[in-house]
Scaffold this motif. Structure first.
Motif, PDB file in Angstrom:
ATOM      1  N   THR A  20       0.821  -1.212   0.000  1.00  0.00           N
ATOM      2  CA  THR A  20       0.000   0.000   0.000  1.00  0.00           C
ATOM      3  C   THR A  20       0.854   1.261   0.000  1.00  0.00           C
ATOM      4  OG1 THR A  20      -1.622  -1.241   1.298  1.00  0.00           O
ATOM      5  CG2 THR A  20      -1.938   1.145   1.130  1.00  0.00           C
TER       6      THR A  20
ATOM      7  N   TYR B 136       1.243   6.633   5.397  1.00  0.00           N
ATOM      8  CA  TYR B 136       1.416   5.262   4.923  1.00  0.00           C
ATOM      9  C   TYR B 136       2.694   5.076   4.112  1.00  0.00           C
ATOM     10  CZ  TYR B 136      -3.426   4.707   6.357  1.00  0.00           C
ATOM     11  OH  TYR B 136      -4.582   4.670   7.098  1.00  0.00           O
TER      12      TYR B 136
ATOM     13  N   LEU C 114      -7.103   6.462   2.320  1.00  0.00           N
ATOM     14  CA  LEU C 114      -5.717   6.554   1.867  1.00  0.00           C
ATOM     15  C   LEU C 114      -5.469   7.821   1.043  1.00  0.00           C
ATOM     16  CD1 LEU C 114      -5.310   2.838   0.717  1.00  0.00           C
ATOM     17  CD2 LEU C 114      -4.785   3.808   2.959  1.00  0.00           C
TER      18      LEU C 114
ATOM     19  N   ALA D 206      -9.619   2.139   5.513  1.00  0.00           N
ATOM     20  CA  ALA D 206      -9.105   3.432   5.947  1.00  0.00           C
ATOM     21  C   ALA D 206      -8.998   4.347   4.738  1.00  0.00           C
ATOM     22  CB  ALA D 206      -7.733   3.261   6.596  1.00  0.00           C
TER      23      ALA D 206
ATOM     24  N   HIS E  41       0.688  -3.045  12.915  1.00  0.00           N
ATOM     25  CA  HIS E  41      -0.709  -3.396  12.653  1.00  0.00           C
ATOM     26  C   HIS E  41      -0.836  -4.881  12.355  1.00  0.00           C
ATOM     27  CE1 HIS E  41      -4.874  -2.798  11.529  1.00  0.00           C
ATOM     28  NE2 HIS E  41      -4.643  -3.433  10.392  1.00  0.00           N
TER      29      HIS E  41
ATOM     30  N   GLU F 273      -2.834  -5.675   7.028  1.00  0.00           N
ATOM     31  CA  GLU F 273      -4.132  -6.268   7.377  1.00  0.00           C
ATOM     32  C   GLU F 273      -4.282  -7.637   6.710  1.00  0.00           C
ATOM     33  OE1 GLU F 273      -6.877  -6.996   9.272  1.00  0.00           O
ATOM     34  OE2 GLU F 273      -7.010  -4.785   9.393  1.00  0.00           O
TER      35      GLU F 273
ATOM     36  N   ALA G 167       2.760  -0.464   9.543  1.00  0.00           N
ATOM     37  CA  ALA G 167       2.182  -1.678   8.954  1.00  0.00           C
ATOM     38  C   ALA G 167       2.640  -2.917   9.715  1.00  0.00           C
ATOM     39  CB  ALA G 167       2.582  -1.787   7.482  1.00  0.00           C
TER      40      ALA G 167
ATOM     41  N   ARG H 102      -5.748  -1.437   5.578  1.00  0.00           N
ATOM     42  CA  ARG H 102      -4.446  -0.932   5.991  1.00  0.00           C
ATOM     43  C   ARG H 102      -3.364  -1.948   5.642  1.00  0.00           C
ATOM     44  NH1 ARG H 102      -4.368   1.165  12.045  1.00  0.00           N
ATOM     45  NH2 ARG H 102      -2.184   1.382  11.430  1.00  0.00           N
ATOM     46  N   GLU H 103      -2.188  -1.444   5.338  1.00  0.00           N
ATOM     47  CA  GLU H 103      -1.096  -2.363   5.027  1.00  0.00           C
ATOM     48  C   GLU H 103      -0.780  -3.222   6.246  1.00  0.00           C
ATOM     49  OE1 GLU H 103       2.875  -2.386   2.331  1.00  0.00           O
ATOM     50  OE2 GLU H 103       2.272  -0.482   3.216  1.00  0.00           O
TER      51      GLU H 103
END
Length: 442
Positions: free
Chosen positions: A51, A399, A389, A387, A411, A101, A408, A98-99
């Motif tokens: 991402t 990001y 972006l 989310a 997360h 995820e 990331a 999200r990166e």
């Protein structure tokens, strides 16, 4: 060479815009969606990666003089389209997972809201980045699960294209690899780098002992010595004689690793080097790492398998138009209906239901267009997955860069804890949780 990413695309993206400008549909509001119809190779989950790289690529998606000259010389599009491309800036909005995820079949990993022309031109670059990085991240996450608390290092640069290697190191780090051998990945993305010496270092010297002594003089006793250029048992004995029992580590790159690791550990202990660590390499993948779980191994170095997605080099994601305005301005859900390649039309909102912290379902609420998509309030028992972006052309810089990679990574560590226990298995099976489509409220 131009820093633009605009020609990292397929010709038909531009010829569609050329035709759309001619028939008046180029400015029609649309919703595009990037998703996977299924998980590759019977895997139980996928991991979104790339991402931050994609957002940077969109920032650099500009048709400068060099790009326009090439398109004009090759007669790819007409003069009107060249003028349109010269002024191209993405002014729409993008939401996405999200990166780091997890995703499952049908998950709306990326949703692009824009005119047809502005959105369709991003198809190839989005798929190129997310398909590659997500495939690597998914494989690397499985390796991290198999490794448990033991450190993993990415060492696959020689088995990938030079730029793919950097992207692969980034994706692997997001899902748990602690370090990379690739210096560009370290410089660009802030990933810790590691590495000492290869077999050529030992072969350069008259004896293995000479090579070890030179390495210890240069790097200190905390270094890791590669002990399998010749005879492993002799190599271990020489390593401890040269460096002493405070030697940091030895690396094994060949042989029946479970057996060899046990023998090396016993020998090190007999020599008094009880704190010397054992790192193994040699064509490891998630299955080989799992097979070493009971062996006295302290760390793993993974090359070919991680940078190639462990046999699955692409995530198989697609980018489809799922909603558009008609000539009267009303929103219409659209979808491909081909056999085996059908999809669900309509703009989507995604949520993951949890039972005491464990994921149970991927819930996807579907509407025709913008107005009737569910909000988190309608799913109080679930975690919203999307989310913002890009908002009206403004890219969220959080990001991008090393800070985006760190976020990331954190997360992913959190959300992987939500996987049900069956999702941790390496065998082929159905996705760890089902995907459920519901009509949006509105």
């Amino acid at each position: 060479m131009s820093a633009s990413t605009a020609l990292l695309t397929d010709r038909y993206e531009l010829t569609m815009i050329d035709a759309a400008l001619r028939d008046g549909t180029a400015d029609r509001p649309c919703v595009f969606e990037l998703f996977g119809r299924r998980l590759s190779a019977g895997r139980r989950f996928g991991v979104v990666a790339g991402t931050g790289r994609l957002l940077q690529a969109i920032r650099d998606f500009r048709f400068d003089d060099d790009e326009l000259r090439y398109l004009r010389d090759e007669r790819v599009v007409d003069a009107e389209t060249l003028d349109w491309l010269a002024g191209y800036r993405f002014t729409g909005s993008i939401t996405g997972y999200r990166e780091g995820e997890l995703y499952f079949p049908g998950s709306p990993v990326l949703t692009v809201e824009s005119t047809f022309a502005e959105g369709v031109i991003l198809e190839t670059i989005a798929l190129s980045i997310l398909n590659h990085d997500s495939a690597v991240a998914t494989a690397a996450a499985r390796m991290a699960i198999a490794a448990g608390d033991r450190p993993l290092a990415e060492m696959g640069s020689r088995r990938a294209g030079e730029r793919s290697a950097v992207a692969a190191a980034r994706a692997a780090h997001i899902v748990g690899f602690g370090a990379t051998s690739n210096l560009e990945a370290g410089r660009t993305w802030g990933i810790p780098t590691m590495g000492t010496a290869a077999h050529s270092w030992t072969l350069l010297h008259e004896t293995e002992e000479d090579a070890f002594r030179a390495q210890v003089r240069a790097l200190g006793t905390e270094t890791t010595l590669l002990v399998d250029t010749y005879d492993i048992r002799t190599g271990v004995e020489t390593a401890i004689r040269v460096a002493g029992t405070a030697l940091g580590g030895v690396r094994i790159d060949s042989g029946d690793l479970p057996t060899v690791a046990a023998e090396v550990r016993a020998q090190l202990d007999e020599l008094g080097a009880t704190g010397t660590r054992i790192t193994v390499t040699s064509d490891l993948d998630e299955y080989a790492i799992a097979a070493l779980a009971a062996s006295p191994v302290d760390a793993y170095g993974v090359g070919t398998s991680v940078v190639t997605g462990s046999g699955t080099p692409t995530a198989g994601m697609v980018y489809k138009l799922v909603a558009r305005q008609d000539a009267a301005g009303a929103w219409v859900a659209v979808a491909k209906a081909s056999t085996d390649k059908g999809s669900t039309g309509g703009r989507k909102a995604a949520f993951r239901t949890l039972d005491r912290g464990t994921a149970t379902r991927e819930v996807i609420a579907v509407s025709d267009g913008f107005e009737a998509v569910d909000s988190p309030a309608e799913h109080a028992d679930a975690r919203p997955l999307q989310a913002a972006l890009v908002v009206n052309g403004e890219i969220d810089s959080a990001y991008e860069g090393p800070a985006g990679v760190s976020a990331a990574r954190a997360h992913h560590a959190r959300v992987r804890e939500e996987l049900p226990v069956q999702g941790l298995a390496l065998s082929r099976s159905d996705p760890a949780i089902p995907t459920v489509y519901i009509d949006a409220i509105g």
